[in-house]
Design an enzyme around this catalytic site. Structure first.
Site, PDB file in Angstrom:
ATOM      1  N   LYS A  53      53.901  -8.930  64.900  1.00 50.51           N
ATOM      2  CA  LYS A  53      54.497  -8.088  63.851  1.00 50.51           C
ATOM      3  C   LYS A  53      54.698  -9.567  62.295  1.00 50.51           C
ATOM      4  CE  LYS A  53      53.196  -3.819  64.415  1.00 50.51           C
ATOM      5  NZ  LYS A  53      52.036  -3.102  63.636  1.00 50.51           N
ATOM      6  N   GLU A 108      56.999   0.938  57.218  1.00 50.87           N
ATOM      7  CA  GLU A 108      57.224   1.932  58.214  1.00 50.87           C
ATOM      8  C   GLU A 108      57.549   1.341  59.838  1.00 50.87           C
ATOM      9  OE1 GLU A 108      54.686   0.460  56.919  1.00 50.87           O
ATOM     10  OE2 GLU A 108      53.994   0.084  58.805  1.00 50.87           O
ATOM     11  N   SER A 157      50.125  -8.807  72.277  1.00 54.54           N
ATOM     12  CA  SER A 157      51.031  -8.614  71.072  1.00 54.54           C
ATOM     13  C   SER A 157      52.679  -8.951  70.573  1.00 54.54           C
ATOM     14  CB  SER A 157      50.682  -7.072  69.917  1.00 54.54           C
ATOM     15  OG  SER A 157      51.499  -6.346  70.824  1.00 54.54           O
TER      16      SER A 157
END
Lengths: 256, 396
Positions: free
Chosen positions: B87, B109, B376
């Site tokens: 991210k 969010e 990830s």
């Protein structure tokens, strides 16, 4: 067949929004009759959506209650077609793009025409995405209502030029819901609209009191009220229709 | 691959309230200006390398390869990035862009909390105000991440509407953006939402496949045969796929969260169970009922618990360029435990969905084939909930 523009023939227009099926369609029907008998010029029939991203907490609540009560797009069309026999003022449907897309825009607009619903408001379809829906609306004689916001600036002109039915002028930033004050310079937005089209404009978002309605109606051709009406349904439930009648009368009197 | 108005085939677009239109137009203009600006790219690369710890490792999972007895398995270690997931790649890019645009406040969010933590981190680093919207259910499932965000100086706003999960957090962040636009950038966390977000987020995440390509060419001297990544909105997957899209020999495999199974209602496998729709600013695939009401979805993974998927994935699916498979909670939890024991790497439960697919597929591939799995994120955040899944209650 009624026309959206007929709503503006009776002086300044009062447009009432009601979420269909909150708390049930029978109550919605009586509420609409009361609103029509007390001076409403157009009814926005809200078809509830699971995730109404343009709504504040009050109308969100109505959407959740209506869906929990079991209404569907089909039930609302059946309801509207029966209601048509009792109420003659124009109807517009207000819902979200996915409700129409999922039903099939063609089939959706055809049902609108069958039920004498002459307008469609989709708050998540801006000018850039309009053609996809408007090309179908035009085929069935339904006006796809354009929205103009306080942030529209140089977009006002192009939106106004392609508008039909009426123009929904969003009074302030944010989502739907009552506001104490409306600070946007509505007059200058309306001035630009007038230079580009003769389509009438109605102001919505945040209007709840007769004073606000009077003030806004001086600057535009009509006012739209949703949350204040939904709040009566939230408070009085099945007994809300008579209160809605009184409220609509006070609002319409204020803008006459 | 995207054309004007950000279409990927029929998908994408800008289905948002008029109030937000100028904000996304302004964002698109700024992005088009800065994406080719050497100074901006130099600054971003510096942040990637010196702050986030890029390039991330491409690790040859020798034990796992031997144990599964098929394709040679490499892990792309996005879990080693600062803040613990991919991210940060997107967030550093968007935060820097927002700063250049004169914005002083970031809103975002978050589902599992990874994107919220990354956004709060970038806001702290770049002196910006930060508000994170998180479903109330998720604030309970991921209490540690809520604390991390607050520690980093962000305000965390629990969202109670709807199903009180990721989709409601997105809706609430969109509502907040319509209230306050002038000083605020909505730092969207995945390749979703209205144009230009799916393109911007993809471009910032494409560093993943750019590195994989360089790294695998340098150690193996050839391209991989398959690239596998988990898909919620799909940002780490598109980042892992992007630079291989034109290499037709490379299979691209996205792993969706099947939850309790794609034949149940408790699933979040959008491409496997959903159909075309319009929601959260985009046309794409969505889990929905026959009237277009968005379905309540379920996955053990808060980060994959979303009823939609990015529009570019919908397109890659339709044209047959990428495959999308569904992995159940049970398979993902097994993979979470397997990778921990086999390689000493605790993956995020989201990433474990990709590992689970590899566990099934590797043996069907011959030993001279190469499979890259993107890990990830790291799994520290998931330990308490996986322990619970196995019937063990531990204090966080």
């Amino acid at each position: 067949m009624s026309k959206v523009s007929d709503a503006f023939k009776n002086g300044k227009a009062f447009i009432a929004f009601i979420t269909c099926g909150d708390p049930d369609l029978e109550t919605t029907g009586r509420a609409i009759e009361e609103a029509a008998n007390n001076g409403a010029d157009l009814i926005e029939l809200g078809i509830p959506f699971s995730d109404p991203t343009a709504e504040g907490p009050v109308i969100q609540g109505a959407n959740y209650r209506a869906l929990a009560g079991g209404v569907t797009t089909d039930k609302i069309f059946d309801f509207a077609s029966k209601l048509r026999k009792k109420v003659s003022i124009p109807f517009a449907v207000m819902t979200y793009a996915n409700v129409v897309y999922s039903y099939g825009a063609e089939r959706f607009c055809e049902r609108c025409r069958e039920c004498d619903i002459s307008g469609l408001i989709l708050p998540d379809v801006p000018f850039e995405e309009k053609d996809e829906f408007d090309s179908v609306c035009k085929k069935f004689g339904v006006d796809l209502i354009s929205l103009i916001a306080p942030t529209s600036s140089q977009r006002v002109e192009v939106i106004a030029k392609s508008a039909s039915g009426f123009i929904y002028v969003v009074s302030s930033l944010g989502v739907t819901g009552e506001r104490k004050e409306i600070n946007t310079d509505i007059r200058s937005i309306v001035d630009i609209i007038r230079k580009n089209t003769s389509v009438p404009c109605a102001v919505g978002f945040g209007i709840s009191t007769p004073e606000q309605a009077k003030n806004m109606a001086e600057k535009a051709d009509g006012v739209i009220v949703g949350s204040a009406i939904i709040r009566l349904l939230e408070k009085y439930g099945r007994k809300a229709p008579s209160y809605i009648g009184e409220y609509v009368k006070a609002m319409k009197d204020a803008i006459r | 691959m995207s054309n004007r108005n950000g279409r990927f085939g029929p998908y994408g677009g800008q289905y948002i309230p008029e109030t937000l239109m100028n904000a996304v137009i302004e964002l698109e203009r700024a992005y088009n200006h800065y994406k080719g600006d050497p100074a901006f790219n130099e600054e971003l690369t510096k942040l990637f390398n010196e702050y986030a710890g890029r390039p991330s490792l491409l690790y040859y999972a020798k034990k796992m390869t031997k144990d599964l007895g098929g394709a040679k398995i490499y892990l792309k270690r996005e879990d080693l990035n600062h803040t613990g997931s991919h991210k940060i790649n997107n967030v550093l890019g968007q935060a820097l862009l927002a700063k250049k645009m004169g914005k002083t406040r970031l809103i975002a969010e978050t589902g599992a909390g990874q994107h919220g933590v990354a956004t709060a981190t970038a806001a702290a680093l770049l002196n910006m105000e930060c508000v994170i919207f998180m479903g109330e259910e998720d604030t309970k499932r991921q209490a540690l991440n809520v604390y991390r965000m607050k520690l980093l100086g962000a305000e965390v706003h629990p969202v109670k509407t709807g199903t009180a999960t990721l989709k409601d957090a997105v809706s609430e962040a969109m509502r907040e953006w319509t209230k306050r636009i002038a000083d605020t950038h909505y730092c969207l966390g995945s390749v979703m939402g209205p144009h230009p977000f799916p393109t911007i987020v993809r471009d910032f995440q494409s560093v993943i496949s750019k590195e994989i390509k360089q790294q695998i060419l340098s150690v193996e001297g050839r391209l991989p045969d398959a690239v596998v990544a988990c898909v919620g909105g799909g940002s780490n997957a598109i980042g892992s796929f992007y630079n291989f899209i034109n290499d037709s020999s490379v299979r691209l495999i996205g792993c969706e969260a099947a939850g309790r199974g794609i034949d149940t209602f408790e699933t979040a496998a959008t491409i496997n169970t959903g159909r075309s729709g319009i929601f959260h600013g985009m046309k794409s695939y969505f889990c929905q009922d026959s009237y277009g009401q968005i379905a309540p979805v379920y996955s053990i993974s808060a980060g994959l618990d979303y009823p939609g998927v990015g529009p570019e994935h919908a397109y890659l699916h339709d044209i047959g360029r990428a495959e999308y498979v569904a992995i159940t909670d049970e398979e993902a939890v097994n993979a979470f435990e397997y990778l921990s024991r086999t390689e000493g790497i605790i993956p995020a439960i989201e990433s474990a969905h990709a590992v689970a697919y590899a566990m099934k597929e590797a043996k069907n591939m011959s030993k001279d084939k190469i499979m890259v799995i993107t890990v990830s994120g790291r799994g520290d955040k998931d330990c308490a909930s996986i322990a619970r899944y196995r019937g063990e209650d531990i204090n966080e």
